[in-house]
Design a protein around this motif. Sequence first.
Motif, PDB file in Angstrom:
ATOM      1  N   ARG A  29      30.216 -20.097 -22.877  1.00  0.00           N
ATOM      2  CA  ARG A  29      29.244 -20.844 -22.091  1.00  0.00           C
ATOM      3  C   ARG A  29      29.423 -20.423 -20.642  1.00  0.00           C
ATOM      4  O   ARG A  29      30.500 -19.969 -20.263  1.00  0.00           O
ATOM      5  N   VAL A  64      25.084 -20.584 -15.844  1.00  0.00           N
ATOM      6  CA  VAL A  64      23.652 -20.334 -16.083  1.00  0.00           C
ATOM      7  C   VAL A  64      22.804 -20.188 -14.819  1.00  0.00           C
ATOM      8  O   VAL A  64      22.088 -19.204 -14.661  1.00  0.00           O
ATOM      9  N   GLN A  65      22.868 -21.150 -13.911  1.00  0.00           N
ATOM     10  CA  GLN A  65      21.833 -21.278 -12.890  1.00  0.00           C
ATOM     11  C   GLN A  65      21.902 -20.280 -11.743  1.00  0.00           C
ATOM     12  O   GLN A  65      20.909 -20.044 -11.060  1.00  0.00           O
ATOM     13  N   ILE A  75      27.821 -15.944 -11.526  1.00  0.00           N
ATOM     14  CA  ILE A  75      27.938 -16.742 -12.747  1.00  0.00           C
ATOM     15  C   ILE A  75      29.412 -17.016 -12.989  1.00  0.00           C
ATOM     16  O   ILE A  75      30.267 -16.146 -12.784  1.00  0.00           O
ATOM     17  N   GLY A 114      27.640 -13.947 -23.004  1.00  0.00           N
ATOM     18  CA  GLY A 114      27.747 -15.033 -22.045  1.00  0.00           C
ATOM     19  C   GLY A 114      29.021 -15.005 -21.222  1.00  0.00           C
ATOM     20  O   GLY A 114      29.203 -15.854 -20.340  1.00  0.00           O
TER      21      GLY A 114
END
Length: 205
Positions: free
Chosen positions: A76, A79-80, A85, A102
């Motif tokens: 995980r 994301v934004q 990241i 990811g």
Amino acid sequence: MVPWGAVLWRRLLRKRWVLGVVFGLSLVYFLTSTFKQEERTVRDRNLLQVQEHEQPIMWKVKFSSGNSSQLSNQCRNSVQGKLLITDELGYICERKDLLVNGCCNVNVPSTKLYSCESCLPNGCCSVYEYCVSCCLQPSKQHLLERFLNRAAIAFQNLFMAVEDHFELCLAKCRTSSQSVQHENTYRDPIAKYCYGEYPPELLPV
């Protein structure tokens, strides 16, 4: 031909005492429902007060022993970010260096682990992704546990949903009412993403 039942019902409805009985029953039902609702509200309020004063909130956050315990090939991530990241292992990298699973590419020199760049000693950072990466340091576990033990009921809806260290850091580093003063001005307009126990110091307006 009109059924006798319908005729009898119409005649009864014309009588005032029948309408009075119907009105009385409706009033009793309304008052009973209102009283029960008020009773539930008072009980829930008392339960929250008891929980606040007598019992700690039962947070369900799980802390791992570090990135070495990661068994999955998937990550995980935050994301934004448009440029940076942070993945759940604590690595921060440029978005272009994010792998298809990811995770940050650890073979790229610019990728860093548990980086606190842009962060102040009080745990507030100017970049969200660095806040998350720094927060994920295993050494920050005790600090986060202290925060959760002291967190008010007001934060229950925010933090009861998180299940592990990574999700807690994502939520903690997001700006919230703790990061602002007067509801529209950041307490610290530069270092506004905080994982620490306390909100940023109030700056003169």
